[in-house]
Design a protein around this motif. Structure first.
Motif, PDB file in Angstrom:
ATOM      1  N   ILE A 234       0.621  -4.880  -6.441  1.00 57.04           N
ATOM      2  CA  ILE A 234      -0.180  -4.174  -5.434  1.00 57.04           C
ATOM      3  C   ILE A 234       0.700  -3.219  -4.640  1.00 57.04           C
ATOM      4  N   HIS A 235       1.871  -3.692  -4.219  1.00 57.25           N
ATOM      5  CA  HIS A 235       2.793  -2.830  -3.475  1.00 57.25           C
ATOM      6  C   HIS A 235       3.234  -1.651  -4.336  1.00 57.25           C
ATOM      7  N   GLY A 236       3.528  -1.923  -5.613  1.00 55.19           N
ATOM      8  CA  GLY A 236       3.977  -0.864  -6.513  1.00 55.19           C
ATOM      9  C   GLY A 236       2.912   0.174  -6.795  1.00 55.19           C
ATOM     10  N   ALA A 237       1.636  -0.199  -6.664  1.00 55.85           N
ATOM     11  CA  ALA A 237       0.531   0.734  -6.904  1.00 55.85           C
ATOM     12  C   ALA A 237       0.083   1.436  -5.628  1.00 55.85           C
ATOM     13  N   SER A 238       0.800   1.206  -4.523  1.00 54.40           N
ATOM     14  CA  SER A 238       0.387   1.761  -3.230  1.00 54.40           C
ATOM     15  C   SER A 238       1.242   2.964  -2.845  1.00 54.40           C
ATOM     16  N   PRO A 239       0.793   3.771  -1.877  1.00 55.88           N
ATOM     17  CA  PRO A 239       1.607   4.888  -1.386  1.00 55.88           C
ATOM     18  C   PRO A 239       2.905   4.418  -0.721  1.00 55.88           C
ATOM     19  N   ARG A 240       3.020   3.113  -0.458  1.00 54.42           N
ATOM     20  CA  ARG A 240       4.213   2.575   0.185  1.00 54.42           C
ATOM     21  C   ARG A 240       5.255   2.097  -0.829  1.00 54.42           C
ATOM     22  N   ALA A 241       5.058   2.393  -2.093  1.00 58.06           N
ATOM     23  CA  ALA A 241       5.905   1.838  -3.155  1.00 58.06           C
ATOM     24  C   ALA A 241       7.384   2.178  -2.990  1.00 58.06           C
TER      25      ALA A 241
END
Length: 351
Positions: A234-241
């Motif tokens: 989820i983190h890797g697929a987010s703008p915050r990756a």
């Protein structure tokens, strides 16, 4: 020729400014010099934190004093010291209650007629805190002591400023070290969810859907099914990756340490808190925070977590100062939180 006692006291403190001393030792030397210059029964260094004064070092007062917080509005003597820029001496028969009643070593009960002197400390023209002196002999201090205390306060402020600058640099180095480690981990080849089943393809679609949103996520499932792997995806697929993913296992910490780990603490917040420390929320600022086994959090900590989720503001343990953070929370649990809510072990508003 007799040496000037003020000069004799100040010279060692000037030398200390260039020495590598921890806060506790630096402040201990400061108060020892203060008592040498002004023989008295008790001295204290207090830092203003919001609307309260926090003791950082004491001599002649019980060790319990360091764990206390003195709300200025409830202590008129401390309020009077803050309101006056220079040193203040209270009359021996002053009717204002003394904040150290019951705290002076070797004295049991109410503080009777005594001599009391204090002075505010300013750093860069901003009020930082106070020095206070108490003597059981009501004739201990004189007019000359006010002038000497004014001079001493200037060097005390320099001592505090040096200590805070050194401590700030040390905190910055530690924070940078932790962030470097987090970025190093983030640059490593990410773990992947591998499989072709319909269930896994559905999960990957849900991960892409929530990954691109700013919403807080709750992952449920039995122990060992890969909840942390889903959180990483989820983190890797987010703008915050490109920002860190900070993890905390809520079940692995004693209840007394959970709040400090999440929100950080200030010096003196509890026994062993020798310096300020950033919590996981501050380390994850701009990125994501993975709270594994979130159902294990104590109710008191749940309330503070809810406040951060709602407002983006937190307070370090032992401080009233607000810190704003931008963190996306991804939580996981193997518990049935709906049942936990019904049982009164988990907050309904947080769920």
């Amino acid at each position: 020729m007799t040496a000037n006692p003020l000069l004799q006291t100040l010279i060692p403190l000037v030398a200390d400014l260039s020495r590598e001393l921890d806060d506790g030792e630096r402040y201990r030397r400061l108060l020892a010099a203060l008592r040498q210059l002004f023989p008295c029964d008790a001295v204290a260094l207090l830092k203003l934190d919001g609307e309260q004064l926090v003791p950082l070092a004491v001599e002649g007062l019980s060790a319990d004093t360091l764990g206390r917080r003195f709300k200025v509005s409830e202590h008129p003597r401390l309020a009077a010291l803050i309101e006056h820029r220079g040193p203040t001496r209270f009359a021996a028969d002053c009717g204002l209650p003394d904040p150290y009643d019951g705290l002076v070593e070797g004295l049991h009960g109410h503080l009777e007629v005594h001599d009391c002197l204090g002075c505010p400390l300013y750093l860069d023209d901003q009020l930082w805190g106070l020095l206070t002196l108490d003597a059981l002999d009501p004739a201990s201090f004189g007019r000359a002591d006010l002038d000497n205390l004014d001079a001493f306060a200037s060097l005390a402020a320099a001592t505090v400023k040096a200590s805070e600058r050194i401590s700030g640099l040390a905190r910055r180095v530690e924070t940078e070290r932790q962030l470097t480690e987090l970025y190093k981990q983030a640059r490593q080849q990410p773990r992947e969810l591998i499989g072709q089943s319909a269930a896994l393809r559905k999960l990957q679609g849900e991960i892409r859907l929530v990954g691109d949103s700013p919403l807080t996520v709750l992952i449920t499932g039995e122990t060992g099914v890969g909840k942390e792997l889903v959180a990483e995806a989820i983190h890797g697929a987010s703008p915050r990756a490109q920002r860190p993913l900070v993890s905390l296992n809520c079940a692995a910490l004693p209840e007394a340490l959970v709040e400090s780990e999440l929100f950080g603490h200030v010096r003196g917040a509890f026994s062993g808190a020798l310096s300020e420390r950033s919590g996981k929320f501050e380390l994850a600022d701009g990125g994501s925070l993975f709270l594994d086994e979130v159902g294990e959090l104590p109710l008191a900590v749940q309330a503070k977590l809810l406040r951060v989720l709602q407002s983006g503001q937190l307070q370090r343990l032992g401080s009233d100062r607000e810190h704003r953070v931008d963190v996306r929370v991804i939580a996981a649990t193997n518990r049935d939180l709906a049942a936990e809510v019904r049982a009164g072990r988990f907050r309904a508003d947080l769920y």
